[in-house]
Design an enzyme around this catalytic site. Sequence first.
Site, PDB file in Angstrom:
ATOM      1  N   LYS A  98       0.844  -1.209   0.000  1.00  0.00           N
ATOM      2  CA  LYS A  98       0.000   0.000   0.000  1.00  0.00           C
ATOM      3  C   LYS A  98       0.875   1.253   0.000  1.00  0.00           C
ATOM      4  O   LYS A  98       0.663   2.169  -0.788  1.00  0.00           O
ATOM      5  CB  LYS A  98      -0.895  -0.003   1.247  1.00  0.00           C
ATOM      6  N   ASN A  99       1.864   1.272   0.896  1.00  0.00           N
ATOM      7  CA  ASN A  99       2.649   2.495   1.060  1.00  0.00           C
ATOM      8  C   ASN A  99       3.641   2.739  -0.073  1.00  0.00           C
ATOM      9  O   ASN A  99       4.244   3.806  -0.139  1.00  0.00           O
ATOM     10  CB  ASN A  99       3.381   2.478   2.416  1.00  0.00           C
ATOM     11  N   ARG A 123      -4.787  10.440   4.713  1.00  0.00           N
ATOM     12  CA  ARG A 123      -3.743  11.462   4.898  1.00  0.00           C
ATOM     13  C   ARG A 123      -2.714  11.461   3.778  1.00  0.00           C
ATOM     14  O   ARG A 123      -2.100  12.481   3.488  1.00  0.00           O
ATOM     15  CB  ARG A 123      -3.028  11.235   6.225  1.00  0.00           C
ATOM     16  N   CYS A 126      -5.755  12.933  13.155  1.00  0.00           N
ATOM     17  CA  CYS A 126      -5.672  11.496  12.895  1.00  0.00           C
ATOM     18  C   CYS A 126      -5.665  10.807  14.246  1.00  0.00           C
ATOM     19  O   CYS A 126      -5.109  11.336  15.211  1.00  0.00           O
ATOM     20  CB  CYS A 126      -4.380  11.233  12.141  1.00  0.00           C
ATOM     21  N   ARG A 153       0.057  14.445  13.559  1.00  0.00           N
ATOM     22  CA  ARG A 153       0.595  14.268  12.208  1.00  0.00           C
ATOM     23  C   ARG A 153       0.554  15.546  11.354  1.00  0.00           C
ATOM     24  O   ARG A 153      -0.160  15.620  10.348  1.00  0.00           O
ATOM     25  CB  ARG A 153      -0.133  13.114  11.506  1.00  0.00           C
ATOM     26  N   ASP A 155       4.330   0.508  12.180  1.00  0.00           N
ATOM     27  CA  ASP A 155       3.146  -0.139  11.607  1.00  0.00           C
ATOM     28  C   ASP A 155       3.013  -1.612  12.019  1.00  0.00           C
ATOM     29  O   ASP A 155       2.028  -2.264  11.663  1.00  0.00           O
ATOM     30  CB  ASP A 155       3.158  -0.025  10.074  1.00  0.00           C
ATOM     31  N   ILE A 188       7.415   6.887  17.326  1.00  0.00           N
ATOM     32  CA  ILE A 188       7.116   7.659  16.109  1.00  0.00           C
ATOM     33  C   ILE A 188       5.841   8.491  16.292  1.00  0.00           C
ATOM     34  O   ILE A 188       5.824   9.679  16.000  1.00  0.00           O
ATOM     35  CB  ILE A 188       6.950   6.723  14.884  1.00  0.00           C
ATOM     36  N   ARG A 248      -8.622  -0.481   4.528  1.00  0.00           N
ATOM     37  CA  ARG A 248      -7.673   0.499   3.982  1.00  0.00           C
ATOM     38  C   ARG A 248      -6.333  -0.164   3.688  1.00  0.00           C
ATOM     39  O   ARG A 248      -5.596   0.294   2.825  1.00  0.00           O
ATOM     40  CB  ARG A 248      -7.451   1.644   4.989  1.00  0.00           C
TER      41      ARG A 248
END
Length: 419
Positions: free
Chosen positions: A22-23, A93, A117, A122, A306, A328, A398
């Site tokens: 996805k990223n 985002r 978020c 963020r 993640d 993070i 998502r």
Amino acid sequence: MYKLIIKGGKTLNGTVNIAGSKNAALPILFASILADEPIKLSNTPHLSDISTTLRLLMDMGGEFILESDGSLSVDSSKLTKLTAEYDLVKTMRASILSLGPILAKYGEAKISLPGGCSIGTRPVNLHLKALKDLGAKIEVKNGYIYATAKKLIGNDIHFEQVTVTATENILMAATLAQGTTTIHNAAQEPEIIDLANCLIKMGAKISGAGTSVITIKGVSNLSGASHTVCPDRIEAGTYLIAAAITGGKVILKNAQHRSMRAIISKLTEAGAEIEFDKTSITLDMKGKRPKAVNIKTSTYPNFPTDMQAQFCALNSIADGQATVTESIFENRFMHIPELTRMGAQFSLEGNTAISKGVKLLTGANLMATDLRASASLVLAGLAAQGTTTIERVYHLDRGYETIEEKLKLLGADIQRIQD
Ligand code: UD1
């Protein structure tokens, strides 16, 4: 609204095909704005974030075709509207990734601010500062970023904090800037290498992607390209834990162990036996209870934020006490109260969750709060005794392609139902 119903306690066993990342796919879709021709993308995951991105590109005048071989042909070469509207941006985002490409190609962009978020504030200040360093004029008013620059001019960019999407935004913008841009303290994620590889196929002049210093020599235009999106290391890691938390065995196909060293090392420490070759990873827990592992999230190549929630689920039933430190995002422990409702024992001290593993979790009604927190609840539900119901499944959609189908193939008792 959909719900997932999981009857836990089954040992998972079998093979899963890992989807494209996805990223990596998201910035590459936005990179299609820079091209003067269509981009052909293979291995694009079927996720709601991908549909949102395509809707956003179409709203601005882009077109796409799903080819008979399953690849996606995206033509965003002639946008007729240079605005990313709030209604689409608010759901994802990563829409901020449209800013660099639109500004670089058209000299102006109006992008809605992404807003708050659930995992943290963020902000996008580092994106904006770096674009200003490339000569952009930026104003924020009425919830929108208004950016203009007749021509972006290459410069030395120093990120005061490592940031993934800001690195990607500047990398994309700099490909069409005049002169050379050097990004210092760049994020080093494998998804940035994948984006850079696609941009290079489009004719961009980039060196150093995957290190902390990236150099981009601007070119006057970019062409189309064909690219295969790299495998999703977070989806892969989540299925490894699905096997580990149920004492089972899983073989991942189309997975890349090279980008998963920190995850594999922690699973080995937890007692899993792991083997891999170039495109597959096998994890065998051999029916053992995992050992609790200490984790501290950080930037790549260190342990990814993640995967933090999924390891909290694993630690909740593991043997021993462990600490998980999130460095993070400031508010990424929303899964902890939900896991506690299943009988997990956690205490929170600032940005650290301390777990004392219990032998058994019990099924409960749970609420998904964000993408990776939802994945941790699914994992806990698989291991728990009895039935777990997870609401707000749209968070999972998502980032996980047909999650219940893939888990069913491994022997899980999981169903999606509509309210
Ligand atoms: C990306 C990933 C996300 C992952 C995260 C960290 C995508 C689409 N999303 O998100 O899945 O969890 O990296 O690996 O690739 N920050 C600022 N100002 C900025 C930008 C960032 O203060 O302008 C802060 C953030 O609040 C956060 C930290 O920097 O605390 C790192 O965030 P960043 O790497 O930018 O995350 P994303 O790129 O949004």
